[in-house]
Motif scaffolding. Structure first.
Motif, PDB file in Angstrom:
ATOM      1  N   PHE A  34       1.329  56.790  97.912  1.00 59.03           N
ATOM      2  CA  PHE A  34       2.215  57.328  99.288  1.00 59.03           C
ATOM      3  C   PHE A  34       3.137  56.178  99.730  1.00 59.03           C
ATOM      4  CE2 PHE A  34       2.684  58.643 103.825  1.00 59.03           C
ATOM      5  CZ  PHE A  34       3.341  59.818 103.514  1.00 59.03           C
ATOM      6  N   ALA A  35       2.599  55.049  99.660  1.00 60.74           N
ATOM      7  CA  ALA A  35       3.787  53.964  99.978  1.00 60.74           C
ATOM      8  C   ALA A  35       5.069  54.135  98.678  1.00 60.74           C
ATOM      9  CB  ALA A  35       3.103  52.442  99.978  1.00 60.74           C
ATOM     10  N   CYS A  36       4.604  54.306  97.506  1.00 55.59           N
ATOM     11  CA  CYS A  36       5.798  54.475  96.585  1.00 55.59           C
ATOM     12  C   CYS A  36       6.833  55.574  96.833  1.00 55.59           C
ATOM     13  CB  CYS A  36       4.935  54.504  95.191  1.00 55.59           C
ATOM     14  SG  CYS A  36       4.415  53.063  94.537  1.00 55.59           S
ATOM     15  N   VAL A  37       6.056  56.586  97.376  1.00 51.38           N
ATOM     16  CA  VAL A  37       7.079  57.955  97.517  1.00 51.38           C
ATOM     17  C   VAL A  37       7.827  57.430  98.907  1.00 51.38           C
ATOM     18  CG1 VAL A  37       6.747  60.137  98.664  1.00 51.38           C
ATOM     19  CG2 VAL A  37       5.346  59.526  97.020  1.00 51.38           C
ATOM     20  N   LEU A  38       7.274  56.738  99.815  1.00 50.81           N
ATOM     21  CA  LEU A  38       8.229  56.467 100.636  1.00 50.81           C
ATOM     22  C   LEU A  38       9.278  55.435 100.500  1.00 50.81           C
ATOM     23  CD1 LEU A  38       5.662  55.975 103.576  1.00 50.81           C
ATOM     24  CD2 LEU A  38       7.048  57.735 103.227  1.00 50.81           C
ATOM     25  N   VAL A  39       8.980  54.650  99.457  1.00 49.85           N
ATOM     26  CA  VAL A  39       9.969  53.526  98.861  1.00 49.85           C
ATOM     27  C   VAL A  39      11.062  54.564  98.528  1.00 49.85           C
ATOM     28  CG1 VAL A  39      10.483  51.841  97.217  1.00 49.85           C
ATOM     29  CG2 VAL A  39       8.215  51.778  98.872  1.00 49.85           C
ATOM     30  N   THR A  40      10.835  55.165  97.692  1.00 46.35           N
ATOM     31  CA  THR A  40      11.980  56.110  97.119  1.00 46.35           C
ATOM     32  C   THR A  40      12.959  56.781  97.996  1.00 46.35           C
ATOM     33  OG1 THR A  40      10.784  58.058  97.011  1.00 46.35           O
ATOM     34  CG2 THR A  40      10.514  56.817  95.093  1.00 46.35           C
ATOM     35  N   MET A  41      12.595  56.836  99.454  1.00 44.87           N
ATOM     36  CA  MET A  41      13.448  57.454 100.353  1.00 44.87           C
ATOM     37  C   MET A  41      14.570  56.521 100.765  1.00 44.87           C
ATOM     38  SD  MET A  41      11.664  59.779 103.065  1.00 44.87           S
ATOM     39  CE  MET A  41      10.745  58.609 103.611  1.00 44.87           C
ATOM     40  N   MET A  42      14.111  54.848 100.373  1.00 46.79           N
ATOM     41  CA  MET A  42      15.100  53.888 100.784  1.00 46.79           C
ATOM     42  C   MET A  42      15.927  53.553  99.553  1.00 46.79           C
ATOM     43  SD  MET A  42      12.093  51.886 102.560  1.00 46.79           S
ATOM     44  CE  MET A  42      10.699  52.682 103.721  1.00 46.79           C
ATOM     45  N   LEU A  43      15.744  54.151  98.487  1.00 49.52           N
ATOM     46  CA  LEU A  43      16.285  53.680  97.226  1.00 49.52           C
ATOM     47  C   LEU A  43      17.802  54.406  97.128  1.00 49.52           C
ATOM     48  CD1 LEU A  43      15.846  52.160  94.406  1.00 49.52           C
ATOM     49  CD2 LEU A  43      15.378  54.091  93.577  1.00 49.52           C
ATOM     50  N   PRO A  44      18.717  53.868  96.888  1.00 47.38           N
ATOM     51  CA  PRO A  44      20.245  54.382  97.092  1.00 47.38           C
ATOM     52  C   PRO A  44      20.436  55.234  95.881  1.00 47.38           C
ATOM     53  CG  PRO A  44      20.389  52.052  97.549  1.00 47.38           C
ATOM     54  CD  PRO A  44      18.804  52.207  97.310  1.00 47.38           C
ATOM     55  N   ILE A  68      14.795  68.590  88.832  1.00 43.08           N
ATOM     56  CA  ILE A  68      14.082  67.508  89.392  1.00 43.08           C
ATOM     57  C   ILE A  68      13.342  67.820  90.692  1.00 43.08           C
ATOM     58  CG2 ILE A  68      15.657  65.932  88.406  1.00 43.08           C
ATOM     59  CD1 ILE A  68      17.304  65.981  90.506  1.00 43.08           C
ATOM     60  N   TYR A  69      13.939  68.860  91.292  1.00 39.02           N
ATOM     61  CA  TYR A  69      13.125  69.273  92.372  1.00 39.02           C
ATOM     62  C   TYR A  69      11.838  69.835  92.396  1.00 39.02           C
ATOM     63  CZ  TYR A  69      18.013  68.061  93.607  1.00 39.02           C
ATOM     64  OH  TYR A  69      19.263  67.336  93.870  1.00 39.02           O
ATOM     65  N   TYR A  70      11.335  70.233  91.268  1.00 35.08           N
ATOM     66  CA  TYR A  70      10.123  70.734  90.900  1.00 35.08           C
ATOM     67  C   TYR A  70       8.891  69.658  91.096  1.00 35.08           C
ATOM     68  CZ  TYR A  70      11.786  75.558  90.420  1.00 35.08           C
ATOM     69  OH  TYR A  70      12.339  76.640  90.768  1.00 35.08           O
ATOM     70  N   PHE A  71       9.302  68.294  91.196  1.00 36.00           N
ATOM     71  CA  PHE A  71       8.364  67.379  91.211  1.00 36.00           C
ATOM     72  C   PHE A  71       8.496  66.607  92.621  1.00 36.00           C
ATOM     73  CE2 PHE A  71      10.297  67.788  86.888  1.00 36.00           C
ATOM     74  CZ  PHE A  71       9.040  67.849  86.312  1.00 36.00           C
ATOM     75  N   GLY A  72       8.680  67.539  93.570  1.00 35.89           N
ATOM     76  CA  GLY A  72       8.595  67.127  95.140  1.00 35.89           C
ATOM     77  C   GLY A  72       9.693  66.220  95.683  1.00 35.89           C
ATOM     78  N   GLN A  73      10.038  66.021  96.830  1.00 40.43           N
ATOM     79  CA  GLN A  73      11.254  65.301  97.217  1.00 40.43           C
ATOM     80  C   GLN A  73      10.555  64.471  98.554  1.00 40.43           C
ATOM     81  OE1 GLN A  73      14.406  68.354  97.839  1.00 40.43           O
ATOM     82  NE2 GLN A  73      15.451  66.419  97.327  1.00 40.43           N
ATOM     83  N   ALA A  74      10.524  63.242  98.604  1.00 43.40           N
ATOM     84  CA  ALA A  74       9.991  62.228  99.156  1.00 43.40           C
ATOM     85  C   ALA A  74       9.856  62.646 100.812  1.00 43.40           C
ATOM     86  CB  ALA A  74      10.495  60.762  99.184  1.00 43.40           C
ATOM     87  N   PHE A  75      11.148  62.915 101.260  1.00 40.61           N
ATOM     88  CA  PHE A  75      11.428  63.248 102.561  1.00 40.61           C
ATOM     89  C   PHE A  75      10.534  64.211 103.074  1.00 40.61           C
ATOM     90  CE2 PHE A  75      13.477  65.860 106.235  1.00 40.61           C
ATOM     91  CZ  PHE A  75      13.564  64.833 107.217  1.00 40.61           C
TER      92      PHE A  75
END
Length: 280
Positions: A112-122, A149-156
């Protein structure tokens, strides 16, 4: 005296709010009214909100499109991409969120932390590797890079739905288990009905983001027949020759309509989400 002061305070508050609303809406109003101005008058009378001469020529020219391709073709392309991507984002994010919120498994916190990190990745950091990968797969000039790519979920959306699901009492899941429901049935019969406000919010934001997206379609869709509304609007501006600002403004106004329609269709679910916090 107290009642009089309250009335004065209410009037002052309403006046301030109305002023702020007008200031925020003025650019949109300027865009709408400028779309009815002759192309030569748009910047000559930029300080004037209402046109001196009303005309529909900008809309006629705009709907003719670019390079012989009517603008309706670009609208249909954007609708197709936005709808396909929105369905994928809503469905996949809901499933992943249910797993994080309700299913216990090892290293759940880490992932879950990895998912949140992807939100901060430019996005610019992964733009080149993504293009090389899609080109290797043969996806360039297809809809797959801007939809699959949107069929694999979006972090936000995953983060938002996880918080929403965690607010739903676990006792509802336990009651469903006593009635013989498994994980899938609990998700479909208990979680999804209560998750409607969050799903509606996800649908609105996802549709809006995909509708206005410019970089992705410009990178992966190089054929004019595949251009989206955002890319087509850019084509009205030409640095080497005269730019057709009037037609661009007119089609910009038209491009606002689908977003407004989607918002007004789903806004009641957003209000429900705020007022009930997921519980009925």
């Amino acid at each position: 005296m107290n009642m009089k002061r309250k009335k004065i305070a209410n009037y002052a508050f309403n006046a301030v709010v109305l002023t702020i609303a007008v200031l925020m809406l003025y650019p949109v109003l300027w865009l709408i009214f400028s779309s009815f101005k002759p192309n030569t008058d748009i910047f000559q009378t930029a300080t004037e909100l209402f046109p001196r001469t009303w005309t529909l020529d900008n809309y006629v020219t705009g709907f003719k499109g670019i390079g012989g391709i009517p603008f309706m073709k670009f609208i249909m392309n954007s609708l197709t991409i936005a709808l396909i991507s929105t369905v994928g984002a809503v469905v996949s994010s809901a499933i992943i969120s249910y797993g994080f919120a309700r299913i216990p498994f090892k290293t759940k916190g880490f992932w879950f932390a990895c998912v949140l990190v992807t939100m901060m990745l430019p996005a610019e950091i992964i733009m080149v590797p993504q293009y090389l990968w899609y080109n290797f797969l043969g996806w360039v000039n297809t809809l797959l890079p801007v939809t699959a790519i949107y069929y694999f979920g979006q972090a936000f959306f995953i983060f938002m739905m996880v918080q929403f699901i965690q607010g739903i009492p676990v006792e509802l899941d336990e009651a469903a288990k006593m009635d013989g429901c498994g994980r899938v049935q609990i998700f479909l019969r208990v979680i999804i009905p209560l998750l409607k406000p969050s799903l509606a919010t996800t649908a609105i934001f996802s549709f809006y983001w995909r509708w206005e997206e410019l970089i992705g379609p410009m990178l992966y869709l190089t054929r004019p027949d595949d251009f989206t509304v955002s890319v087509a609007l850019k084509q009205f501006l030409d640095a080497s020759s005269a730019s057709n600002w009037g037609a661009m403004f007119a089609m910009s106004v038209i491009s606002l309509l689908p977003v407004l329609i989607v918002f007004f269709m789903f806004q009641k679910y957003i209000v429900q989400g705020i007022s009930t916090t997921g519980l009925k």
